[in-house]
Design an enzyme around this catalytic site. Structure first.
Site, PDB file in Angstrom:
ATOM      1  N   SER A   1     -70.612  38.587  88.207  1.00  0.00           N
ATOM      2  CA  SER A   1     -70.507  37.518  87.215  1.00  0.00           C
ATOM      3  C   SER A   1     -70.689  36.203  87.948  1.00  0.00           C
ATOM      4  CB  SER A   1     -69.120  37.552  86.558  1.00  0.00           C
ATOM      5  OG  SER A   1     -68.856  36.365  85.828  1.00  0.00           O
TER       6      SER A   1
ATOM      7  N   TYR B   1     -59.397  37.806  86.827  1.00  0.00           N
ATOM      8  CA  TYR B   1     -60.777  38.292  86.683  1.00  0.00           C
ATOM      9  C   TYR B   1     -61.663  37.739  87.791  1.00  0.00           C
ATOM     10  CZ  TYR B   1     -65.415  38.986  84.657  1.00  0.00           C
ATOM     11  OH  TYR B   1     -66.731  39.345  84.455  1.00  0.00           O
TER      12      TYR B   1
END
Length: 280
Positions: free
Chosen positions: A140, A153
């Site tokens: 990501s 995260y």
């Protein structure tokens, strides 16, 4: 020649589903894994619609279970004789901030997004060495740029990026290429699967409530203009077929620009100036 075989994790929806279909369209046998094979209907329908159902094989795999990961990889090799590539795509989003979280919640995020990647990679590496194959991990932009209320995260994705960047030169000595693929905002069920009740979360956030509300409003705008899962998946499929894949790939111009801020920001001020605006 038989089709090369790729094992893909997290394929029930979104980017993973599109990677499986895209890989099959590119001539790969796609072993599409997911935690719950009862959710495979959308993948099977997409495979039928594009005429690649014969090249997609659905298998159950919960990446958090290291024994299951090893067994799945072994079964794939036994069935097809080789493993040419792995795409670590399975992951889970999480929104929260440390003062209001249980450490067990943070551990759970790490288990899926970091250790799940390691379980599959560890099991696959001997077979990728044998095929001189490639290891691709979907991370990501949050694996490069820390983002408000995404502490756990981003920590997991940072860990994956650091692990793979460190592994890449070692794996290259035995013929295995290693790439991380960094999407930005993608219009998939990933955000919905976080399961966040926004108003309830803001109400629970106490002193952090105004910042969380601002962050959630900003995020809604970002995902309204998000990249499609198919477009993000195309970057992964291109990496599968690239004769000399890069170690780091972004899936869109927006992702490249965002990651570029961090990679040229030696003192961190540019990044924090950007993300501070998300919570005001």
């Amino acid at each position: 020649m038989t089709a090369p075989t790729v094992l893909i994790t997290g394929t029930s929806t979104g980017i993973g589903l599109e990677i499986a279909v895209g890989a099959a369209r590119a001539g790969w046998r796609a072993v599409a894994t997911m935690r719950d094979v009862a959710r495979a209907d959308r993948l099977r329908a997409a495979a039928d619609a594009t005429g690649v159902a014969d090249l997609i094989e659905v298998r159950r795999l919960d990446v958090v279970d290291h024994t299951a990961a090893a067994a799945c990889v072994a079964d794939v090799v036994a069935a097809h004789g080789r493993l040419d590539a792995v795409v670590n795509n399975a992951g889970a989003g999480h929104v929260g901030t440390l003062e209001q979280e249980r450490i067990d919640d943070v551990r759970a995020v790490m288990e899926v997004n970091f250790f799940g990647v390691l379980h599959v990679t560890r099991a696959a590496l001997p077979h990728l060495r044998a095929s001189r194959g490639r290891l691709i991990t979907v991370t990501s932009v949050g694996g490069v740029v820390g983002q408000p209320f995404n502490e756990a995260y981003c920590a997991a994705k940072f860990a994956v990026e650091g692990f793979m960047e460190s592994l890449a030169p070692v794996a290259a000595t035995v013929g295995v290429s290693v790439t991380v693929v960094e999407p930005g905002a993608v219009a998939s069920e990933f955000v919905a699967n976080v399961g966040l009740d926004r108003e309830a979360a803001v109400a629970r956030a106490g002193a952090y409530g105004p910042a969380l509300r601002a962050y959630l409003e900003r995020t809604s705008g970002a995902f309204a203009a998000a990249q499609s899962p198919a477009d993000a998946a195309a970057a992964v499929v291109a990496t599968l077929t690239d004769p000399e894949p890069a170690p780091r790939v972004q899936t869109s111009t927006a992702a490249r620009q965002f990651v570029g801020v961090k990679l040229t920001d030696l003192d961190g001020l540019a990044v924090t100036a950007t993300t501070a605006g998300w919570v005001r």
